[in-house]
Structure formats: structure tokens, C-alpha cells
Design an enzyme around this catalytic site. Structure first.
Site, PDB file in Angstrom:
ATOM      1  CG  HIS A 282     -18.236 122.107 -64.983  1.00  0.00           C
ATOM      2  ND1 HIS A 282     -18.072 122.522 -63.675  1.00  0.00           N
ATOM      3  CD2 HIS A 282     -18.081 123.236 -65.745  1.00  0.00           C
ATOM      4  CE1 HIS A 282     -17.830 123.815 -63.654  1.00  0.00           C
ATOM      5  NE2 HIS A 282     -17.838 124.272 -64.903  1.00  0.00           N
ATOM      6  CG  HIS A 321     -13.717 120.767 -55.079  1.00  0.00           C
ATOM      7  ND1 HIS A 321     -12.834 121.531 -55.790  1.00  0.00           N
ATOM      8  CD2 HIS A 321     -14.960 121.113 -55.515  1.00  0.00           C
ATOM      9  CE1 HIS A 321     -13.511 122.328 -56.622  1.00  0.00           C
ATOM     10  NE2 HIS A 321     -14.794 122.091 -56.470  1.00  0.00           N
ATOM     11  CG  ASP A 378     -21.416 119.599 -56.696  1.00  0.00           C
ATOM     12  OD1 ASP A 378     -22.115 120.497 -57.192  1.00  0.00           O
ATOM     13  OD2 ASP A 378     -20.219 119.432 -56.976  1.00  0.00           O
TER      14      ASP A 378
END
Length: 444
Positions: A282, A321, A378
């Protein structure tokens, strides 16, 4: 009602266009299950039985990949089109024009604040950034090498013991006070964790600084009388916090809602969210990206790495994703923030060149395009944190600061939702039954 024609639950009367016809081949019975907002209620399936005393049909959905656990008006995502909206406002507009505290207000209260409302909200947050001295002593009790996320989770949970009135979750004023405290104090706790690992004295909040500047000061202030944050870095951090503020029913948000459904205080619920975010699947994704870039080392090594990805020998981190099947809209915004931070810090990081080359190939190579492996948020956030001089252990802590308004907004919505009950998933039992106890001396 005939034996072969049942109706769905919740008092609904389905029409042919708004229902699902289910034929149970075990019994020959037909059921009309209402469809609302593209969903069927799982409890409507319980009427489907072989015998009257059967428990009824359940759904099996590990990890809730196709289950809506709530109705929410906070965050909208269209993964196929790469759309992210907070309360209906596009993330691109909010990141460019709003401040983090403005977005926090929007998430929690549903509307953008007026000037007076924003001034009052900002003042409330600013004047609640200090923590009790006993909290400081609590943080000091951790080992020198304690992970900052573990420290943050424990210290957030500990706040419930300093504000016992927080358990009055039906009192709107009490709820408001705890929401303010959480958003105000989480950066302070995060900064204390960072300074603790460094063996440096903790820096108290400075109420003359804005939210991002104050956090930077608590991290990096040494001996100067007044910390002067570079506005480019403060703005980039503010944008990062906005991008992380909420993301629908992800793992940590679901944890906050699930724990919160027991009617526990918000500190305990948010601590559960911090714990979920602690997990590498996560909140640890940007750390994995940075480790990948460090392993590649230079632009010259990128083609070989790409071949390794295609052959299954390497993993491409920061691309693709679970929700977005198109370009992550947050990644486009954060790329601009990377440039600003690198300009402000004077960093000439070769890893940025590696990242840009990876992005170029991924956007052009059919292998990645067909699989819709586009850069996500990210991919670049780790580079910003590294440029700020933060250790990788702090990356997820910054994620938690940004996500706190989203967690409390989701918690508040859950508390006010009359349909919600204490979370209690079902299971499919796969173990043994009907065994008799064997005395210890008779076990072979």
C-alpha cells in the site's frame, strides 16, 4: 407470490430493466434481484435457498475486488479515463489552485470554504499543532532505530488516551475537535519520529508558518531562530499532500471504516489506517520505485532492465495501477513538482534521468502500452522525498500526513451513514468438523 417468482429485499420492486433475473438450477426457482446504481445487494441473495432452513446464498469476493461496501460522496475515480475528483472537483484544478488545508476542508465538509471559513479552519489547525509533553515523552521511549511508521501508528493511537472525550462520536462538536487535532498533530508526530531516528532534539511547531512550511521546519530546523522554507519546496510538498489526500475505498481507508464501525474513537480508527498504509503493498510503493531506480543506476542500463521486465526477470515498479487503466492523473501533476524541487535543492540526481527514460519507453513501447502500464503517483514521489534528504523509511509517513483528511472524512461519513453497521464479513469454512478431544497422553 408464486413459488417460482421471488422478489428482492429492502422493500424494492424491480422492473425488467432494473433487475437481475437469477435462475437457481438446484431448485428451478427464479428470482428477480433489484439493480441499483449498477449493484445488487448481497443480502438479496440470501433468499436463494435449497431448503427453507438453509443459510442462503452468499457472495465470495476475496480482497473486495468487486464489492461496494458503502455509498460515498467524497472521491470519484474513473480508472478507465484517468479521472480523479474530490467532491466533484478535478484533482488537476485543486493541485494547481488550492492549498492542502483548503482541500482538507472540502473533503470533510463537502464544499470549498469561503474566505472566512478557510481563515477560521486554518487558525484552528495551526493552534492545535502542539502535542502534550507526555506524548513527547512517549515518542522518546522508542528505540533509536524504530521505524517511523510504527512510531506514528502508536502515537496516533495514544492520542485517544489524552482526549478521552473522543469516544463521544455522536457529538458533532466533539467530532470536529478531534478532526482538527488529527490533521494538526499528525505532522508534529511525524517530525518527532524523524528527529528521534536522527538523534536530534525535537522541534516544536511554529504557528507563524503555513502547514507545509511548519512541517519542513520541524524536520530540518537546526539552530536558526526562524526557519525559512523555500517556497518552491513548500508548494511541492503541499501539492503532494493534496494528491494523497483521498483515494476512495483503498486498503487503509477500508481499515479506518472497518475499525470505526465498532464506534471506537477516531484516533484508534486512524491508527488502523496508518497500520494498513505501513504495508509494502500500500504505502511502500514509492520506496520500491526508488530501490528499482537505484538498482538500474544509469540510463545506459535501462534497455537491459526493460528486456528483463519483458522476460519476467525484473519487476517494473511505479507503473500501472489497480484502479487506473489509463494514465494516473496524479502522476502528471507530480512530475512538475519534481522539477521544482530539484531546481530548489540544486539536485542533479541521475536517477531522474533513469526515471524519465523509463517513462519514455513505457509510453512508446507496445509491450507496455498494450498492458496499460502508465506511470503512477508513486513513480515520482520517491524522487521528491529523496531530494529533500528524507530516508526511505519516512516516505510512507508523508503519505500518511496527506491521507489523514481523507481518513477522517471517510470516518465521519461512515458515522453518519444510517445503513452502516459494525463490519462483520462472512467466511467459507474449510476446516475439520465434529472432532473429539484426545487426551495429551494418547496423542501419537
Amino acid at each position: 407470490m408464486s413459488e417460482t417468482q421471488e422478489t428482492g429485499g429492502a422493500g424494492a420492486v424491480a422492473t425488467a430493466q432494473e433487475s437481475l433475473t437469477v435462475v437457481d438450477n438446484r431448485t428451478g426457482k427464479t428470482y428477480e434481484i433489484p439493480i441499483t446504481d449498477g449493484t445488487v445487494r448481497a443480502m438479496d441473495l440470501r433468499q436463494i435457498k435449497v431448503e427453507d432452513d438453509d443459510f442462503g446464498l452468499m457472495t465470495y469476493d476475496p480482497a473486495y475486488t468487486n464489492t461496494a461496501s458503502c455509498r460515498s460522496a467524497i472521491t470519484y475515480i474513473d480508472g478507465d479515463k484517468g479521472i480523479l475528483e474530490y467532491r466533484g472537483y478535478p484533482i488537476e484544478q485543486l493541485a494547481e489552485q488550492a492549498t492542502f488545508l483548503e482541500v482538507a476542508y472540502l473533503l470533510i465538509f463537502g464544499e470549498l470554504p469561503t474566505k472566512d471559513e478557510l481563515d477560521e479552519w486554518t487558525h484552528a489547525i495551526t493552534t492545535h499543532t502542539f502535542v502534550h509533553e507526555n506524548v513527547k515523552s512517549f515518542v522518546e521511549g522508542f528505540r533509536y532505530d524504530a521505524h517511523p511508521m510504527g512510531m506514528l501508528q502508536a502515537s496516533v493511537a495514544a492520542l485517544s488516551t489524552f482526549y478521552p472525550e473522543a469516544k463521544k462520536i455522536d457529538d458533532e462538536q466533539v467530532r470536529y475537535e478531534q478532526i482538527v487535532r488529527l490533521i494538526a498533530k499528525v505532522p508534529t508526530l511525524a517530525a518527532f519520529a524523524y528527529r528521534h531516528a536522527k538523534g536530534m532534539p525535537y522541534v516544536y511547531p511554529d504557528n507563524d508558518l503555513n502547514y507545509a512550511e511548519n512541517f519542513l521546519g520541524m524536520l530540518f530546523k537546526i539552530a536558526e531562530l526562524k526557519y525559512d522554507a523555500d517556497p518552491r519546496i513548500a508548494k511541492a510538498l503541499d501539492v503532494l499532500l493534496i494528491l494523497h489526500a483521498d483515494h476512495e475505498q483503498n486498503c487503509s481507508t477500508s481499515a479506518v471504516r472497518s475499525v470505526g464501525s465498532s464506534q471506537v474513537d477516531p484516533y484508534s480508527a486512524v491508527a488502523a489506517g496508518v497500520g494498513a498504509l505501513y504495508g509494502p503493498l500500500h504505502g511502500g510503493a514509492n520506496q520500491s520505485v526508488l530501490e528499482m531506480l537505484q538498482r538500474i543506476e544509469s540510463v545506459e542500463n535501462v534497455p537491459g532492465f526493460i528486456d528483463g521486465v519483458k522476460n519476467g526477470n525484473e519487476r517494473l515498479m511505479g507503473f500501472g495501477h489497480r484502479v487506473y487503466k489509463n494514465f494516473d492523473p496524479r502522476a502528471k501533476i507530480i512530475k512538475k513538482a519534481v522539477d521544482d524541487v530539484f531546481e530548489a535543492t540544486g539536485t542533479t540526481n541521475p536517477l531522474l534521468d533513469v526515471a524519465q527514460e523509463l517513462e519514455r519507453i513505457a509510453l512508446e513501447d507496445d509491450y507496455f502500452v498494450k498492458r496499460k502500464l502508465y506511470p503512477n503517483v508513486d513513480f515520482y514521489s520517491g524522487l521528491i522525498y529523496e531530494a529533500l534528504g528524507l530516508p526511505v523509511e519516512m516516505f510512507t509517513v508523508l503519505f500518511a500526513i496527506g491521507r489523514t483528511p481523507g481518513w477522517v472524512a471517510q470516518w465521519l461519513e461512515m458515522v453518519d451513514d444510517k445503513e452502516q453497521k459494525i463490519a462483520r464479513p462472512r467466511q467459507i469454512y474449510t476446516g475439520a468438523r465434529g472432532r473429539d478431544y484426545v487426551p495429551l497422553d494418547q496423542r501419537g
